[in-house]
Design an enzyme around this catalytic site. Structure first.
Site, PDB file in Angstrom:
ATOM      1  N   ASP A 179      50.893  12.001 -21.220  1.00 35.79           N
ATOM      2  CA  ASP A 179      51.926  12.733 -21.559  1.00 35.79           C
ATOM      3  C   ASP A 179      52.161  14.363 -21.564  1.00 35.79           C
ATOM      4  O   ASP A 179      50.755  15.113 -22.180  1.00 35.79           O
ATOM      5  CB  ASP A 179      51.715  12.669 -23.155  1.00 35.79           C
ATOM      6  N   SER A 223      56.170  13.357 -31.568  1.00 35.99           N
ATOM      7  CA  SER A 223      55.588  14.535 -31.476  1.00 35.99           C
ATOM      8  C   SER A 223      55.176  15.087 -32.872  1.00 35.99           C
ATOM      9  O   SER A 223      54.191  14.553 -33.658  1.00 35.99           O
ATOM     10  CB  SER A 223      56.533  15.090 -30.766  1.00 35.99           C
ATOM     11  N   HIS A 260      56.554  11.224 -22.898  1.00 35.73           N
ATOM     12  CA  HIS A 260      56.109  11.774 -24.568  1.00 35.73           C
ATOM     13  C   HIS A 260      56.504  10.877 -25.041  1.00 35.73           C
ATOM     14  O   HIS A 260      57.374  11.204 -24.983  1.00 35.73           O
ATOM     15  CB  HIS A 260      56.931  13.639 -24.622  1.00 35.73           C
TER      16      HIS A 260
END
Length: 614
Positions: A554, A328, A582
């Site tokens: 995602d 991320s 994700h």
């Protein structure tokens, strides 16, 4: 107040998993963290207990007879539960590593599959076109290879590792507050490590970052180290460094628990002047709280500075190159390091990629579309189930959710805790469940309860998102999140009028959550320090291959961002997971895990364009 959208079909485009920000390990943040007072450590309940709410209630488990969502088991594995941190948008929901959707292992193919794909970022596929870079995006230029004399003492420090938190080791070291003026003072940063099990055969250190900004890499390491592949644990010391301003590294501080409760409850979608004034006042109070409690630190928590800190740690660890796994926001941090120090990049994996070429507006809009995708996946699954509280077709599900939020906006719901559930908190609770399919049953139950007048379960989900503790306190996560975001990029909007002008564009990209995401971006408008960064591309010319992992659906870091980053990097290798959630590494895809582990252990990067099917 959330405006009603008439007869429009409010169905986002789906994806459901959540930020997994963790390799065979995600961020150690199951839905229910328990604080062990004796040691101050965070322990995770075992088995199905991780569904237990803070109030002591237990979310009803999925009946054994009920099929799990497509490609998702009813409960997450331990590694998957330990990833509840995701990229959080600029005010409430931004990129932090988060939950993972529960996806089964899949087959792996090299080259295009199920439609064209390109590691260059110049193509599009069925999941949407690659986002365009901000017009002003310029390349990130590398720093000189020689260590400047003014920084020599920092690179010459000795790490004094000491036992901490069980079988881990911790150490602190100094970095300059301001790299442009090292004499102005220092910050103290904390790192933790889990020694390799391979002895003399170790390859070095593998630095981990779970995302955020604001996610603690120390907590991430401690919660996930044993879930990594045994081969990786044998070859690497696993190291977590809390970036400056985060966790144990000179943390940013802003508001106390009571003021944070008020901040998180403020209406995020105002449609009259009074509600707009209240939102602006809340954003200003948050900014002032950060300024009052953190002072000059606010101007020096940028991602560029955090990347420079990582290079200091690399040297102190005795590694010639930085081996790195970032998820991320951790991909943005890792890509920044690669851009600044291309010749010092070792084996680098960027999973759930952010696109550094996007400005604040483009980033928030893209993330809004990602959550829209997650909502659609949830809605499609929900309407097939007997206990779905939102009707029997996807369009009806969106309309019913909007109507529920409208009712809560006018009449906040009571909860078992004594607090009330506002529309903003209900939206946050819904967003939290978009990060991970294993939270879908709880969201169905929470919405059903809310329709019956009880907001407790939705409030629990919202508290999970903010990591609000049972005693009403909040961790540093959201403070650091705002601080880093606001210094990295100029604000998206100049004020409420600019947000209103952008609403049609946001709602077109994300009918269900577009308004929320647009208004969330207002926070940095009132930040007390000016941004020092800007949108840029990262080429990292001359680096060894860098693996960029993207998940096609995602919710927090859209697949187009992975395509774009892989295309910007001169040595980028795009590895695609065809699925929801994700991030992908450590989330039950044997194909992804095998490709990443092979690269980490032997340096054999997957072919650009490799795809792993769900």
């Amino acid at each position: 107040m959330r405006r009603m959208r008439g007869d429009r079909v409010l169905i986002p485009s789906p994806a459901a998993g959540g930020p997994a920000d963790a390799g065979r390990a995600g961020y150690a943040r199951d839905s229910r963290r328990v604080i062990i007072a004796a040691s101050g450590r965070l322990a995770r309940p075992r088995g199905r207990q991780w569904h237990r709410a803070r109030t002591g209630r237990r979310s009803p488990p999925v009946p054994a007879s009920e099929p799990a969502p497509a490609s998702a088991p009813a409960y997450a594995s331990e590694g998957e539960r330990n990833t509840m941190r995701a990229a959080r948008p600029l005010r409430r929901f931004a990129p932090v590593a988060a939950t993972v959707s529960l996806l089964l292992a899949a087959g792996c193919t090299s080259g295009p599959a199920n439609g064209p794909v390109s590691g260059s970022g110049s193509s599009s596929d069925s999941h949407g076109p690659v986002a365009a870079a901000a017009p002003a995006a310029t390349p990130l230029e590398p720093l000189p290879t020689e260590i400047p004399p003014a920084l020599a003492t920092y690179y010459a420090q000795q790490l004094g590792w000491q036992s901490c938190d069980g079988d881990f080791e911790c150490a602190t070291f100094k970095v300059p507050v301001d790299y442009a003026d090292p004499a102005a003072g220092d910050l103290t940063l904390t790192a933790a490590r889990k020694r390799s099990t391979g002895g003399a055969d170790r390859l070095g250190s593998l630095l981990l970052n779970p995302g955020g900004p604001g996610g603690s890499a120390v907590e991430y390491l401690e919660g996930t180290a044993r879930t990594f592949d045994p081969g990786v644990r044998a070859k690497y010391d696993l190291v977590g460094l809390d970036p400056r301003g985060v966790g144990r590294s000179s943390p940013v501080r802003c508001l106390d628990g009571a003021r944070m409760d008020a901040f998180t409850a403020v209406d995020l979608t105002p449609d009259d002047q009074a509600e707009t004034d209240a939102l602006v006042a809340a954003d200003k109070e948050f900014a002032k709280g950060c300024q009052d409690h953190s002072g000059a630190l606010l101007g020096h928590v940028s991602t560029v500075e955090a990347a420079r800190d990582m290079d200091v740690l690399r040297a102190l660890l005795g590694d010639g190159r930085l081996n790195y796994l970032g998820k991320s926001y951790g991909t943005f941090l890792g890509a920044t390091y690669a851009g600044l120090y291309p010749g010092k990049v070792g084996r680098m994996v960027l999973d759930g990629a952010m696109d550094p070429s996007l400005d604040s507006t483009g980033g928030n809009k893209g993330q809004a579309a990602g959550f829209e995708t997650a909502w659609t996946a949830f809605a499609k699954d929900c309407v097939k189930r007997d206990d779905c509280p939102l009707g029997t077709d996807e369009g009806e599900a969106g309309r019913q959710l909007t109507e529920l939020f409208r009712q809560i906006d006018g009449h906040p719901l009571p909860t078992e805790s004594g607090r009330t559930l506002t529309e903003s908190l209900a939206t946050t609770g819904t967003i939290q469940a978009m990060y991970a399919e294993f939270l879908w049953p709880k969201l169905r139950s929470a919405i059903s309860d809310a329709k019956a007048g009880d907001g407790s379960a939705l409030l629990d989900l919202s508290d999970d998102y903010y990591e609000r503790a049972p005693d009403g306190s909040y961790p540093n996560l959201m403070f650091a999140n705002m601080a880093v975001n606001c210094v990295d990029l100029p604000p998206a909007f100049t004020g409420p009028d600019a947000v209103r002008a952008a609403l049609p564009e946001f709602e077109k990209a994300a009918p269900q959550f577009g308004q929320d995401m647009a208004w969330m971006a207002l926070g940095c408008t009132y930040w007390p320090v000016k941004a020092t960064g800007a949108a840029h591309t990262v080429r990292a010319a001359g680096s060894v291959p860098i693996v960029v992992v993207g998940t096609t659906r995602d919710p927090a870091t859209p697949y187009a961002w992975a395509q774009s980053l892989a295309g910007q990097l001169e040595s980028g290798r795009l590895l695609t997971y065809e699925g929801d959630g994700h991030t992908a590494y450590g989330r039950r895809s044997e194909c992804i895990d095998t490709a990443v582990n092979r690269y980490l252990l032997g340096g054999d990067a997957p072919a650009n364009g490799t795809r792993c099917g769900a």
